[in-house]
Design a protein around this motif. Structure first.
Motif, PDB file in Angstrom:
ATOM      1  N   LEU A   1       0.829  -1.248  -0.086  1.00  0.00           N
ATOM      2  CA  LEU A   1      -0.107   0.014  -0.002  1.00  0.00           C
ATOM      3  C   LEU A   1       0.888   1.391   0.022  1.00  0.00           C
ATOM      4  O   LEU A   1       2.043   1.056   0.639  1.00  0.00           O
ATOM      5  CB  LEU A   1      -0.903  -0.038   1.215  1.00  0.00           C
ATOM      6  CG  LEU A   1      -1.696  -1.376   1.486  1.00  0.00           C
ATOM      7  CD1 LEU A   1      -2.299  -0.963   2.880  1.00  0.00           C
ATOM      8  CD2 LEU A   1      -2.890  -1.323   0.356  1.00  0.00           C
TER       9      LEU A   1
ATOM     10  N   TYR B   1      -1.265   7.972   1.631  1.00  0.00           N
ATOM     11  CA  TYR B   1      -1.146   9.404   1.123  1.00  0.00           C
ATOM     12  C   TYR B   1      -1.657  10.132   2.426  1.00  0.00           C
ATOM     13  O   TYR B   1      -1.584  11.529   2.126  1.00  0.00           O
ATOM     14  CB  TYR B   1      -1.868   9.645   0.026  1.00  0.00           C
ATOM     15  CG  TYR B   1      -1.379   9.115  -1.469  1.00  0.00           C
ATOM     16  CD1 TYR B   1      -1.738   7.968  -2.030  1.00  0.00           C
ATOM     17  CD2 TYR B   1      -0.033   9.746  -2.019  1.00  0.00           C
ATOM     18  CE1 TYR B   1      -1.161   7.599  -2.886  1.00  0.00           C
ATOM     19  CE2 TYR B   1       0.472   9.373  -3.290  1.00  0.00           C
ATOM     20  CZ  TYR B   1       0.029   8.051  -3.637  1.00  0.00           C
ATOM     21  OH  TYR B   1       0.306   7.523  -4.862  1.00  0.00           O
TER      22      TYR B   1
ATOM     23  N   GLN C   1      -0.980  13.891   3.392  1.00  0.00           N
ATOM     24  CA  GLN C   1      -0.273  14.463   2.351  1.00  0.00           C
ATOM     25  C   GLN C   1      -1.214  15.424   1.773  1.00  0.00           C
ATOM     26  O   GLN C   1      -2.314  15.314   1.764  1.00  0.00           O
ATOM     27  CB  GLN C   1       0.352  13.777   1.224  1.00  0.00           C
ATOM     28  CG  GLN C   1       1.489  12.934   1.672  1.00  0.00           C
ATOM     29  CD  GLN C   1       2.043  12.300   0.619  1.00  0.00           C
ATOM     30  OE1 GLN C   1       2.478  12.683  -0.385  1.00  0.00           O
ATOM     31  NE2 GLN C   1       2.304  10.756   0.857  1.00  0.00           N
TER      32      GLN C   1
ATOM     33  N   LEU D   1      -5.606  15.108   0.773  1.00  0.00           N
ATOM     34  CA  LEU D   1      -5.956  14.208  -0.116  1.00  0.00           C
ATOM     35  C   LEU D   1      -7.051  13.188   0.227  1.00  0.00           C
ATOM     36  O   LEU D   1      -6.994  12.923   1.240  1.00  0.00           O
ATOM     37  CB  LEU D   1      -4.961  13.330  -0.625  1.00  0.00           C
ATOM     38  CG  LEU D   1      -3.724  13.811  -1.498  1.00  0.00           C
ATOM     39  CD1 LEU D   1      -2.434  13.190  -1.779  1.00  0.00           C
ATOM     40  CD2 LEU D   1      -4.305  14.798  -2.879  1.00  0.00           C
ATOM     41  N   ARG D   2      -7.900  13.120  -0.621  1.00  0.00           N
ATOM     42  CA  ARG D   2      -9.173  12.325  -0.454  1.00  0.00           C
ATOM     43  C   ARG D   2      -8.824  10.960  -0.361  1.00  0.00           C
ATOM     44  O   ARG D   2      -9.211   9.933   0.148  1.00  0.00           O
ATOM     45  CB  ARG D   2     -10.389  12.479  -1.321  1.00  0.00           C
ATOM     46  CG  ARG D   2     -11.377  11.559  -1.546  1.00  0.00           C
ATOM     47  CD  ARG D   2     -12.475  11.898  -2.497  1.00  0.00           C
ATOM     48  NE  ARG D   2     -12.309  11.640  -3.952  1.00  0.00           N
ATOM     49  CZ  ARG D   2     -12.490  10.505  -4.572  1.00  0.00           C
ATOM     50  NH1 ARG D   2     -13.297   9.775  -4.057  1.00  0.00           N
ATOM     51  NH2 ARG D   2     -12.310  10.445  -6.085  1.00  0.00           N
ATOM     52  N   VAL D   3      -8.058  10.395  -1.249  1.00  0.00           N
ATOM     53  CA  VAL D   3      -7.567   9.011  -1.794  1.00  0.00           C
ATOM     54  C   VAL D   3      -6.610   9.021  -0.724  1.00  0.00           C
ATOM     55  O   VAL D   3      -5.451   9.252  -1.097  1.00  0.00           O
ATOM     56  CB  VAL D   3      -7.415   8.765  -2.947  1.00  0.00           C
ATOM     57  CG1 VAL D   3      -6.603   7.373  -3.161  1.00  0.00           C
ATOM     58  CG2 VAL D   3      -8.310   8.859  -4.035  1.00  0.00           C
TER      59      VAL D   3
ATOM     60  N   ILE E   1      -5.135   5.735   0.803  1.00  0.00           N
ATOM     61  CA  ILE E   1      -4.245   4.463   0.730  1.00  0.00           C
ATOM     62  C   ILE E   1      -4.411   4.019  -0.614  1.00  0.00           C
ATOM     63  O   ILE E   1      -5.583   3.637  -0.965  1.00  0.00           O
ATOM     64  CB  ILE E   1      -4.606   3.744   1.886  1.00  0.00           C
ATOM     65  CG1 ILE E   1      -4.275   4.522   3.297  1.00  0.00           C
ATOM     66  CG2 ILE E   1      -3.843   2.405   1.849  1.00  0.00           C
ATOM     67  CD1 ILE E   1      -4.724   3.552   4.456  1.00  0.00           C
ATOM     68  N   ALA E   2      -3.201   3.876  -1.444  1.00  0.00           N
ATOM     69  CA  ALA E   2      -3.442   3.112  -2.717  1.00  0.00           C
ATOM     70  C   ALA E   2      -3.085   1.796  -2.716  1.00  0.00           C
ATOM     71  O   ALA E   2      -1.922   1.697  -2.125  1.00  0.00           O
ATOM     72  CB  ALA E   2      -2.853   4.245  -3.739  1.00  0.00           C
ATOM     73  N   ALA E   3      -3.729   1.010  -3.247  1.00  0.00           N
ATOM     74  CA  ALA E   3      -3.210  -0.401  -3.306  1.00  0.00           C
ATOM     75  C   ALA E   3      -2.127  -0.745  -4.487  1.00  0.00           C
ATOM     76  O   ALA E   3      -2.769  -1.612  -5.467  1.00  0.00           O
ATOM     77  CB  ALA E   3      -4.611  -1.462  -3.012  1.00  0.00           C
ATOM     78  N   VAL E   4      -1.174  -0.184  -4.468  1.00  0.00           N
ATOM     79  CA  VAL E   4      -0.272  -0.021  -5.715  1.00  0.00           C
ATOM     80  C   VAL E   4       0.020  -1.677  -6.105  1.00  0.00           C
ATOM     81  O   VAL E   4       0.323  -2.014  -7.098  1.00  0.00           O
ATOM     82  CB  VAL E   4       1.128   0.656  -5.447  1.00  0.00           C
ATOM     83  CG1 VAL E   4       0.501   2.243  -5.266  1.00  0.00           C
ATOM     84  CG2 VAL E   4       1.916   0.229  -3.953  1.00  0.00           C
TER      85      VAL E   4
ATOM     86  N   ASP F   1      -1.653  -4.137  -5.955  1.00  0.00           N
ATOM     87  CA  ASP F   1      -2.803  -4.781  -6.887  1.00  0.00           C
ATOM     88  C   ASP F   1      -2.640  -4.101  -8.331  1.00  0.00           C
ATOM     89  O   ASP F   1      -2.861  -4.792  -9.152  1.00  0.00           O
ATOM     90  CB  ASP F   1      -4.194  -4.683  -6.127  1.00  0.00           C
ATOM     91  CG  ASP F   1      -4.640  -5.638  -4.868  1.00  0.00           C
ATOM     92  OD1 ASP F   1      -5.515  -5.503  -4.484  1.00  0.00           O
ATOM     93  OD2 ASP F   1      -3.677  -6.431  -5.125  1.00  0.00           O
TER      94      ASP F   1
ATOM     95  N   PRO G   1      -1.504  -6.517   4.866  1.00  0.00           N
ATOM     96  CA  PRO G   1      -1.954  -5.191   4.580  1.00  0.00           C
ATOM     97  C   PRO G   1      -3.142  -5.066   3.745  1.00  0.00           C
ATOM     98  O   PRO G   1      -3.920  -4.022   3.743  1.00  0.00           O
ATOM     99  CB  PRO G   1      -0.820  -4.084   4.224  1.00  0.00           C
ATOM    100  CG  PRO G   1       0.143  -4.953   4.992  1.00  0.00           C
ATOM    101  CD  PRO G   1       0.083  -6.378   4.605  1.00  0.00           C
ATOM    102  N   LEU G   2      -3.177  -5.953   2.514  1.00  0.00           N
ATOM    103  CA  LEU G   2      -4.293  -5.742   1.446  1.00  0.00           C
ATOM    104  C   LEU G   2      -5.532  -6.362   2.011  1.00  0.00           C
ATOM    105  O   LEU G   2      -6.523  -5.962   1.478  1.00  0.00           O
ATOM    106  CB  LEU G   2      -3.849  -6.341   0.542  1.00  0.00           C
ATOM    107  CG  LEU G   2      -2.592  -5.801  -0.521  1.00  0.00           C
ATOM    108  CD1 LEU G   2      -1.897  -6.659  -1.624  1.00  0.00           C
ATOM    109  CD2 LEU G   2      -3.413  -4.740  -1.153  1.00  0.00           C
TER     110      LEU G   2
ATOM    111  N   ARG H   1      -8.698  -6.373   3.987  1.00  0.00           N
ATOM    112  CA  ARG H   1      -9.532  -5.347   4.984  1.00  0.00           C
ATOM    113  C   ARG H   1      -9.627  -6.141   6.398  1.00  0.00           C
ATOM    114  O   ARG H   1     -10.244  -7.322   6.297  1.00  0.00           O
ATOM    115  CB  ARG H   1     -10.492  -4.974   4.331  1.00  0.00           C
ATOM    116  CG  ARG H   1     -11.125  -3.877   4.903  1.00  0.00           C
ATOM    117  CD  ARG H   1     -12.476  -3.135   4.062  1.00  0.00           C
ATOM    118  NE  ARG H   1     -12.282  -2.512   2.941  1.00  0.00           N
ATOM    119  CZ  ARG H   1     -12.018  -1.414   2.630  1.00  0.00           C
ATOM    120  NH1 ARG H   1     -11.875  -0.532   3.882  1.00  0.00           N
ATOM    121  NH2 ARG H   1     -11.589  -0.783   1.573  1.00  0.00           N
TER     122      ARG H   1
END
Lengths: 252, 252
Positions: free
Chosen positions: A183, A186, A189, A197-199, A201-204, A206, A241-242, A244
């Motif tokens: 993950l 952000y 930030q 930022l609204r987003v 946590i990005a599941a990079v 995936d 961590p991916l 939930r």
């Protein structure tokens, strides 16, 4: 003007994988042979199927005695009761069952159809593959093997193909991770205007697995891809961590 | 040995986008300026945020009178009631509400948090953006504009960042599509051993959107990416095939 670039390179030419094969060696050799040797910072995405094969995660259906429940499900939906039995044995929980589809929670905690049990891309009849028992350990072994054989430090993702609610079609996701955090956080930030930022946590991991799928043709032999140029911080990494937290999961 | 390669090229240098701006022109110019002009067969991925800005899909919260229900939700979760009101107005249905999260079905049929209403990356205070009214039309306009200005035929995806059940973190998906079919149908195709493939339909448009996200840094200005080298058949394209039929959706 500086601009970011990421390359996705399919690794072709791997031979058919058998139990006991040294995947790290096969990957290093094939990447080398096709003129794209692995370099530091690469992310190597390996499809679950060849990991399961190398680890002998295969079951002969002839050895499986289906339970009454498995027979009932199979009867309703025209399935092989022995394969249904294997699916049940690989599951910790059934999330939903309908339309002939069984959405399972696997022992690892993945939510996917049929607990990842699959008959395709296996030579011969009556054999199914299971997910790797510990996909993080599988990724770590490959990562370590690459370091030993090629002298380079890479990250490794084990990818699999999952469906999802509400949206048609499947995408590839990461089920095993070594060498980077799956993950990107952000939170805290700011955007270009100083707002949070609204987003968050990005599941990079995936997204990287999905990107790798763009060079993997399921009807031919490209079971590994190199994702090159994506900047990441080295970290132990895990698939956990991916997943939930159940208390946060509104679709349990 | 032949091997497949896909390149993901971030397009930097776009100026701040304002209502009425010609996105196709901005994209063609920026790609040109950085030395990576668009070529036939490219897939251009454009983030929803700049499409919404160019189309004036912005709401000043000062103009919004919150309903009693919006006030109640806002009270419970410490949100701005005017922003909650906008979310409700953009929704056809509430799928789930809990933990301060509202999972909505938008008017288009997308299932996402807060109906895609967002305050980030917008200059000034008290303004939120909405999803494009017709993201397929938005994608088509950009595609047509690129053909007129650069003389090349590309596909265009409008991407947005969605969460998903069971898995942490967000991924980017396609909410508007022009020029290619968003799904690849493997049904009827055989694997290397002649068996029918388990994965029958791949949501490649979502994987392409996720891949593009790897070069889009949310804190700086890279709102467009070129995905180059992925082979596809030209087709009208739409986001609609990506939406699961309600009768088939077990998580409705």
């Amino acid at each position: 003007m500086d601009y970011p670039v990421v390359h996705i390179i399919g690794v072709a030419g791997l031979p058919e994988v058998h139990p006991g094969d040294d995947l790290a060696s096969l990957i290093v050799q094939s990447a080398q042979s096709q003129g794209t040797p692995l370099v530091n910072g690469d992310i190597v995405v390996v499809t679950q199927k060849i990991v399961s094969k190398a680890e002998g995660r295969l079951v002969a259906l002839s050895t499986v005695e289906p339970s009454p429940f498995a027979r009932e499900i199979a009867r309703q939906w025209g399935k092989d009761p022995r394969q249904v039995e294997v699916v049940l044995r690989e599951s910790r929980r059934i999330v939903r069952m309908d339309h002939g589809v069984i959405i399972c929670e696997t022992r690892h905690g993945f939510i996917c159809a049929n607990a990842g049990v699959d008959a395709s891309n296996i030579p011969g009849e009556g054999i199914v593959s299971l997910l790797p028992e510990d996909p993080d350990a599988s990724a770590q072994r490959i990562r370590q093997g690459i370091r030993e054989r090629a002298g380079v430090t890479v990250a490794v993702l084990i990818s699999d193909t999952f469906g999802r609610p509400w949206r048609e079609g499947t995408t590839n996701v990461a089920i095993g991770v070594a060498g980077l955090h799956p993950l990107v956080d952000y939170r805290g930030q700011k955007d270009t205007y100083g707002k949070e930022l609204r987003v968050s946590i990005a599941a990079v991991a995936d997204e990287i697995a999905g990107a790798a799928d763009l060079v993997m043709n399921k009807t031919t032999r490209v079971p590994v891809a190199i994702v090159r140029g994506y900047p990441y911080e080295a970290a132990p990494g895990s698939y956990r961590p991916l997943l939930r937290e159940p208390a946060q999961d509104m679709f349990r």
